[in-house]
Motif scaffolding. Structure first.
Motif, mmCIF file in Angstrom:
data_model
loop_
_atom_site.group_PDB
_atom_site.id
_atom_site.type_symbol
_atom_site.label_atom_id
_atom_site.label_comp_id
_atom_site.label_asym_id
_atom_site.label_seq_id
_atom_site.Cartn_x
_atom_site.Cartn_y
_atom_site.Cartn_z
ATOM 1 N N MET A 109 0.825 -1.207 0.000
ATOM 2 C CA MET A 109 0.000 0.000 0.000
ATOM 3 C C MET A 109 0.864 1.263 0.000
ATOM 4 N N ASP A 110 1.983 1.222 0.694
ATOM 5 C CA ASP A 110 2.919 2.339 0.683
ATOM 6 C C ASP A 110 3.468 2.534 -0.735
ATOM 7 N N CYS A 111 3.793 1.440 -1.380
ATOM 8 C CA CYS A 111 4.286 1.484 -2.756
ATOM 9 C C CYS A 111 3.201 2.009 -3.696
ATOM 10 N N TYR A 112 1.953 1.639 -3.441
ATOM 11 C CA TYR A 112 0.828 2.147 -4.248
ATOM 12 C C TYR A 112 0.786 3.670 -4.191
ATOM 13 N N ASP A 113 0.991 4.230 -3.009
ATOM 14 C CA ASP A 113 0.969 5.686 -2.872
ATOM 15 C C ASP A 113 2.064 6.325 -3.722
ATOM 16 N N LEU A 114 3.241 5.695 -3.786
ATOM 17 C CA LEU A 114 4.321 6.191 -4.641
ATOM 18 C C LEU A 114 3.925 6.113 -6.114
ATOM 19 N N LEU A 115 3.291 5.011 -6.473
ATOM 20 C CA LEU A 115 2.837 4.816 -7.853
ATOM 21 C C LEU A 115 1.774 5.852 -8.221
ATOM 22 N N ALA A 116 0.835 6.095 -7.318
ATOM 23 C CA ALA A 116 -0.216 7.088 -7.558
ATOM 24 C C ALA A 116 0.383 8.483 -7.710
ATOM 25 N N VAL A 141 -6.898 7.414 -4.077
ATOM 26 C CA VAL A 141 -6.043 7.588 -2.902
ATOM 27 C C VAL A 141 -6.202 6.368 -1.997
ATOM 28 N N SER A 142 -5.089 5.934 -1.440
ATOM 29 C CA SER A 142 -5.077 4.746 -0.587
ATOM 30 C C SER A 142 -5.554 5.079 0.817
ATOM 31 N N PHE A 143 -6.530 4.318 1.308
ATOM 32 C CA PHE A 143 -7.005 4.443 2.687
ATOM 33 C C PHE A 143 -6.993 3.064 3.317
ATOM 34 N N GLY A 144 -5.864 2.682 3.903
ATOM 35 C CA GLY A 144 -5.763 1.364 4.530
ATOM 36 C C GLY A 144 -5.988 0.260 3.526
ATOM 37 N N ASP A 145 -6.664 -0.804 3.949
ATOM 38 C CA ASP A 145 -6.849 -1.928 3.037
ATOM 39 C C ASP A 145 -8.227 -1.933 2.389
ATOM 40 N N GLU A 146 -8.999 -0.845 2.556
ATOM 41 C CA GLU A 146 -10.300 -0.758 1.905
ATOM 42 C C GLU A 146 -10.112 -0.574 0.401
ATOM 43 N N SER A 153 7.860 10.231 -23.428
ATOM 44 C CA SER A 153 8.794 9.342 -24.114
ATOM 45 C C SER A 153 8.415 7.875 -23.940
ATOM 46 N N ILE A 154 8.849 7.080 -24.886
ATOM 47 C CA ILE A 154 8.637 5.630 -24.813
ATOM 48 C C ILE A 154 9.280 5.093 -23.532
ATOM 49 N N GLU A 155 10.455 5.620 -23.209
ATOM 50 C CA GLU A 155 11.179 5.156 -22.016
ATOM 51 C C GLU A 155 10.354 5.394 -20.748
ATOM 52 N N ALA A 156 9.740 6.561 -20.627
ATOM 53 C CA ALA A 156 8.908 6.868 -19.452
ATOM 54 C C ALA A 156 7.682 5.978 -19.417
ATOM 55 N N ARG A 157 7.066 5.776 -20.579
ATOM 56 C CA ARG A 157 5.869 4.929 -20.634
ATOM 57 C C ARG A 157 6.200 3.485 -20.280
ATOM 58 N N GLU A 158 7.310 2.976 -20.804
ATOM 59 C CA GLU A 158 7.718 1.594 -20.506
ATOM 60 C C GLU A 158 8.031 1.415 -19.021
ATOM 61 N N SER A 159 8.763 2.360 -18.470
ATOM 62 C CA SER A 159 9.137 2.277 -17.064
ATOM 63 C C SER A 159 7.901 2.307 -16.170
ATOM 64 N N PHE A 160 6.969 3.211 -16.475
ATOM 65 C CA PHE A 160 5.749 3.304 -15.681
ATOM 66 C C PHE A 160 4.907 2.043 -15.829
ATOM 67 N N LYS A 161 4.812 1.532 -17.055
ATOM 68 C CA LYS A 161 4.039 0.303 -17.260
ATOM 69 C C LYS A 161 4.640 -0.851 -16.460
ATOM 70 N N CYS A 162 5.961 -0.965 -16.457
ATOM 71 C CA CYS A 162 6.612 -2.025 -15.675
ATOM 72 C C CYS A 162 6.345 -1.848 -14.186
ATOM 73 N N ALA A 163 6.313 -0.599 -13.711
ATOM 74 C CA ALA A 163 5.983 -0.342 -12.305
ATOM 75 C C ALA A 163 4.573 -0.822 -12.014
ATOM 76 N N CYS A 164 3.645 -0.497 -12.902
ATOM 77 C CA CYS A 164 2.249 -0.923 -12.724
ATOM 78 C C CYS A 164 2.131 -2.443 -12.722
ATOM 79 N N LEU A 165 2.786 -3.085 -13.662
ATOM 80 C CA LEU A 165 2.689 -4.542 -13.763
ATOM 81 C C LEU A 165 3.309 -5.239 -12.555
ATOM 82 N N SER A 166 4.422 -4.723 -12.071
ATOM 83 C CA SER A 166 5.055 -5.316 -10.880
ATOM 84 C C SER A 166 4.155 -5.161 -9.664
ATOM 85 N N TRP A 167 3.593 -3.957 -9.494
ATOM 86 C CA TRP A 167 2.688 -3.736 -8.363
ATOM 87 C C TRP A 167 1.464 -4.636 -8.480
ATOM 88 N N TYR A 168 0.911 -4.710 -9.674
ATOM 89 C CA TYR A 168 -0.276 -5.529 -9.904
ATOM 90 C C TYR A 168 0.017 -7.001 -9.604
#
Length: 124
Positions: A17-24, A38-43, A66-81
């Motif tokens: 959840m802390d990582c989610y806040d960074l991603l958001a 916005v993250s509110f606990g585990d709800e 940039s493609i690089e920014a989009r790829e990096s963000f997508k990888c962050a999303c996929l790892s979190w997911y």
């Protein structure tokens, strides 16, 4: 041992959840902000998972990025997911292994978030 695994699972969920806040936060810094709830606990865990899944899809429609920014963000999303799905699953895998794999994916997500921030020139 069971109590320790429960503590480990709670700690891993907290890290997720802390990582989610960074991603958001980084999602909101794109030229066209991607709004994540916005993250509110585990709800509303499933709401956040669905939002991250959507963000991983729409990032390629982002103009002026940039493609690089989009790829990096997508990888962050996929790892979190992946970490989220793993922790939410009720599979037969031992909890200790699920927690360890989820923590590895969380660390990977944080690396991709840092990378995305660097590419976008975001301080902090």
């Amino acid at each position: 041992m069971s109590d320790e695994l429960d503590k480990n699972t709670k700690r891993t969920i907290y890290l997720l959840m802390d990582c989610y806040d960074l991603l958001a936060d980084v999602a909101g810094k794109f030229p066209l902000a991607i709004g994540l709830p916005v993250s509110f606990g585990d709800e509303r865990w499933s709401d956040r998972s669905q939002a991250v899944e959507r963000a991983a899809t729409v990032i390629y429609e982002m103009p002026g990025t940039s493609i690089e920014a989009r790829e990096s963000f997508k990888c962050a999303c996929l790892s979190w997911y992946g970490a989220s799905e793993l922790l939410a699953s009720q599979s037969g895998q031992p909890k200790q292994i699920r927690n360890e794999v989820a923590r590895m994916l969380i660390l990977q997500t944080e690396d991709y978030i840092r990378d995305t921030r660097r590419i976008l020139g975001i301080e902090g």
